[in-house]
Structures are given as C-alpha cells and as structure tokens.
Write an enzyme that holds these catalytic residues in place. Sequence first.
Site, PDB file in Angstrom:
ATOM      1  N   ASP A 171      51.006 -49.758  48.462  1.00  0.00           N
ATOM      2  CA  ASP A 171      50.854 -49.128  49.766  1.00  0.00           C
ATOM      3  C   ASP A 171      51.052 -47.631  49.508  1.00  0.00           C
ATOM      4  OD1 ASP A 171      51.367 -47.919  52.143  1.00  0.00           O
ATOM      5  OD2 ASP A 171      52.728 -49.465  52.906  1.00  0.00           O
ATOM      6  N   HIS A 176      27.420 -30.988  54.370  1.00  0.00           N
ATOM      7  CA  HIS A 176      26.233 -30.948  53.500  1.00  0.00           C
ATOM      8  C   HIS A 176      25.238 -29.857  53.922  1.00  0.00           C
ATOM      9  CE1 HIS A 176      28.030 -34.567  52.165  1.00  0.00           C
ATOM     10  NE2 HIS A 176      27.469 -35.380  53.030  1.00  0.00           N
TER      11      HIS A 176
HETATM   12  C1  BG6 Z   1      27.688 -38.939  53.637  1.00  0.00           C
HETATM   13  C2  BG6 Z   1      27.689 -39.288  55.103  1.00  0.00           C
HETATM   14  O1  BG6 Z   1      28.509 -37.827  53.411  1.00  0.00           O
HETATM   15  O2  BG6 Z   1      26.362 -38.631  53.221  1.00  0.00           O
HETATM   16  C3  BG6 Z   1      26.757 -40.450  55.372  1.00  0.00           C
HETATM   17  O3  BG6 Z   1      29.002 -39.635  55.528  1.00  0.00           O
HETATM   18  C4  BG6 Z   1      25.384 -40.160  54.818  1.00  0.00           C
HETATM   19  O4  BG6 Z   1      26.670 -40.721  56.764  1.00  0.00           O
HETATM   20  C5  BG6 Z   1      25.456 -39.711  53.358  1.00  0.00           C
HETATM   21  O5  BG6 Z   1      24.606 -41.350  54.928  1.00  0.00           O
HETATM   22  C6  BG6 Z   1      24.100 -39.237  52.852  1.00  0.00           C
HETATM   23  O6  BG6 Z   1      24.172 -38.991  51.471  1.00  0.00           O
HETATM   24  P1  BG6 Z   1      22.861 -39.052  50.567  1.00  0.00           P
HETATM   25  O7  BG6 Z   1      23.313 -38.626  49.218  1.00  0.00           O
HETATM   26  O8  BG6 Z   1      22.395 -40.479  50.605  1.00  0.00           O
HETATM   27  O9  BG6 Z   1      21.864 -38.127  51.186  1.00  0.00           O
END
Ligand code: BG6
EC number: 1.1.1.49
Length: 488
Positions: free
Chosen positions: A91, A236
């Site tokens: 935990d 992102h």
């Molecule tokens: C993640 C998100 O950070 O990135 C997800 O939480 C998303 O919701 C994913 O699907 C997308 O990543 P990639 O690399 O598949 O474009």
Amino acid sequence: MSIDAVEPCTIAIFGAFGDLALRKLFPSLFQLDRAGLLPAQTRVISLGRDDGGLEPSALVANALHEYVAAKELEQPVLDRFLSRIDWLYMDFLDAEAYHTLAERVGQVDSVIAYFATPAKVYGGICAGLASVNLAERTRVVLEKPIGHDLQSSMAVNEAVARYFPEERVYRIDHYLGKETVQNLIALRFANNLFETQWNQNHISHVEITVAEKVGIEGRWGYFDQAGQLRDMVQNHLLQLLCLVAMDPPSDLSADSIRNEKVKVLKALAPISGEQLGQQLVRGQYVAGSIDGRSVPGYLDEENSNTRSDTETFVALRAEIRNWRWAGVPFYLRTGKRMPQKVSQIVIQFKDPAHHIFAPEQRPLISNRLVIRLQPDEGITLHVMTKEQGLDKGMQLRSGPLQLDFSDTFRNSRVPDAYERLLLEVMKGNQNLFVRKDEIEYAWQWCDQLIAGWRRQGAAPKPYAAGTWGPLASIGLISRDGKDWYGDY
Ligand code: BG6
C-alpha cells in the site's frame, strides 16, 4: 547508441499492475532490453496492491504477449527480461512497507521511481522513499495528469519538491518522446531554410490537430472529471505549440529548451469575455459510426452519467503575443471519436508578395509544411511547380516534397514514445520532460478558459461520432478566411 551512456539502475514502478504499466512501460522496457540498452544489472521492481488477480509475473508476461509484436518477442530476450523483474505487494501510503522496499532495492547507486498512479499519492510515495533514505539516490518520474488545475498541480509539485529537487523530477508528456516531435526540433534548428522563414513575415497560420478514433475506453471515472481540454490541450497540444513557436534555444540542454518553452506559454494571450464564443468550441460526441460500425454517444458509454456536460472535443484559436508570432493565429483542435487517428502540425506559409501568374494559372495554394506525428510519420512540404507538357503553358500545380519516415527508414521500427523517455530518464537527461513552471503556466492559461466556460454556462455542442467535430469548429477557422487542412 552505446550502452555505456546508460547507467545500471533499479526501476521501481508504482502502479505496476495498472493499464499504463502493462500497456506501455513493460513493453517499452522490453524493447530497450531487446535493443541491448539495458545494462545487465538493471532490475525492475513491480509495486502495487494484491487485487486477487493473476500473479505479477504472469500479468507482465501476458502484457508482453499482447503489446509486443510476436516476431519481436524473441525467447532469449524474453527470458532475460522476465528474470530482471521482481515484485512486491504494498500500500503506497503505508510507511512500514517502504522498509521492505528498501531491502529489495539494496545498495544500488541509482533508483528510478516511476509513479504510474493517481497524482494524489505522489506526495505519500515521496515521503515513504525519503523515510527509508532512498530519496538521495532516486529520480522520480511523474505521469500526467499532475493536478486538475493550477492550484492542485502546485500542491502536487510542492509535495514532491519537499523531498526531490527539480533536477531529479521527470514529468512525462509522452508526446515529447514521439519520433516526429524530435524531428520537429531537427527540422527547425538544423535547417536554416526553415528557421529564417519561421515568423509572422512568412507564416499565415499554424494548425495543430490531434484526433483520435477511440472514445473514452472505459475511463469514464477519470475522463469525465477531466474533459478534453485538461486531458489533451493542457499538456500534449500546448507542448506541440511550444515546440513550434519557441525561439531557438542556445543549446540542447534541458534548461535552455525549457526556458524557451516557458516564454511561449507566458506569451499566450488570454481568451475571455466575448472572444470565448468566437475562439473556443467545446463539443461532445453523440452516437454515430466509425469505419462502418455504430458507436454509442458519450452519454451512453459504460458507467456514464447521463447529464454530464464534459467536453470530448475542443477547438480553439490561440495567439502568441511576441515579435515572432504577432498576428499569426494558432488553431488547435483535438477530439475523441473522430473519423481517423491523426496527429499533425500544419504550417501554412503566406502567399508571395506579388503574383506574376494570372489567377487562372495558379491554384490558390501557398506553401504548406505538414508535420505528421502519427500515423505514417513524416514531413511534407507542399511547393508550387509547373504542370508538364507543351499544352500546359505556365499552368501551376501544388506538389509534395515528401520525407516519409516509415519508408525512408524502412528497416528500423519507429520506437514508442515511452521507450525514448525511459531511456532518457536512465541517462539522466531532462530535456524531454516538463519542468514545474511549464506545467503551471499551461494550467494557468487553461484555467482561465475553463472559468470562462463556467461563467457562460453553455453546454458543449453535439457532434456525431465519426465526424470532425461540431460545425462551430469550422466556423472558428473560416471566420478568418481559412479552413482546416484535411487530406486525410
Ligand atoms: C493520453 C490521454 O495522455 O493521450 C488519452 O490521457 C489519449 O486520453 C492519449 O487517448 C493519446 O495518446 P496517443 O499517443 O495515442 O496519441
């Protein structure tokens, strides 16, 4: 790359039996082992709760069979990799358990603690590591989301900073580990051709699209609290925007790059009041079809709350207030349940200052640079050339100059972002990781958008699954006389 650059270490994965670890971390570590990049002494300790399911070693082996291509799962490498893995049920908030962990870690010089857990336990894990004197030789890797807004992210960062200096904190944004994102830096700063044109004198606008076909994949509990702006834009898309927009760093050191990114985030113009309605679109998918298959709407997903007004799509028009980008709109768009999975950056150049070709001789296309992150990684520059043939006169056409990474480097597989990121942590290189102030400026900008939405009280606009989002997202760009680039 030489294995000498990678120091042996023990990697403790907190949350090792969860989806992220099984889907990404173990397969990536396996690939590093396969590429000869894991020193012989490197070990992995898998940490998590006993949920009465499969034994950890079986869980990991199953995950490798599921997420690594069969032809890459060579038996000797698999045996070697599995022999590196140890596990411990614990935990994470139980102080006693850290003594056992310390015994397992032993006297190794270097430890990597990977937090694949909700951020609310990061502080507790850090305190646990410190209580058994592991903190001084440990680097911590933090997964997103780090907080829910500026305040909560500061609280997480402070809880970690109590035990770990910033030089040993690695905040993941897996987009920074993608091959083409790396190439964006090479393209911009190793080609004088582009860098001299990379400003408001020559660029009309920039588009960043991150579209996904998937819905929320059983993650309702998390996603409905977050929404697409927090889940994708705050991290992102803003990271991609920073890499496109930043000034050249003086070198490739982590701080030089991150200082430049922070300047971009600080220069993002707030969007408020009446601008919100014009520059920001939130959408939520309703039932539709993708690849000919019917899919349910967001409110009909498993475990859904049928009254949720969480957005699954965001489009926005951002402006960067500095000399390089004054007057250049950045259009960002991201959504779930779109017709295709595609992530790309489009740099649209301006028209020539003076046309010597008659309108009927030229299509209305100026130079455009398309940087494709996924799928089909590559870079395409659209240039104008002349149609061939005696009968064509000086008729112009737009054609692609193409660098297709999957074709050009046919024999080498495109590594997963997590492989690169894990390797960089092992090498102690922070330049693909997000610094505390970057996260906080990004939250600050997103928080004001969310607060504006709240004040407006408007519901997200519906769009059918399998389409490119609500019509209003087309209005957002066409109002400026432009359209989303889409030769998908
Ligand atoms: C993640 C998100 O950070 O990135 C997800 O939480 C998303 O919701 C994913 O699907 C997308 O990543 P990639 O690399 O598949 O474009």
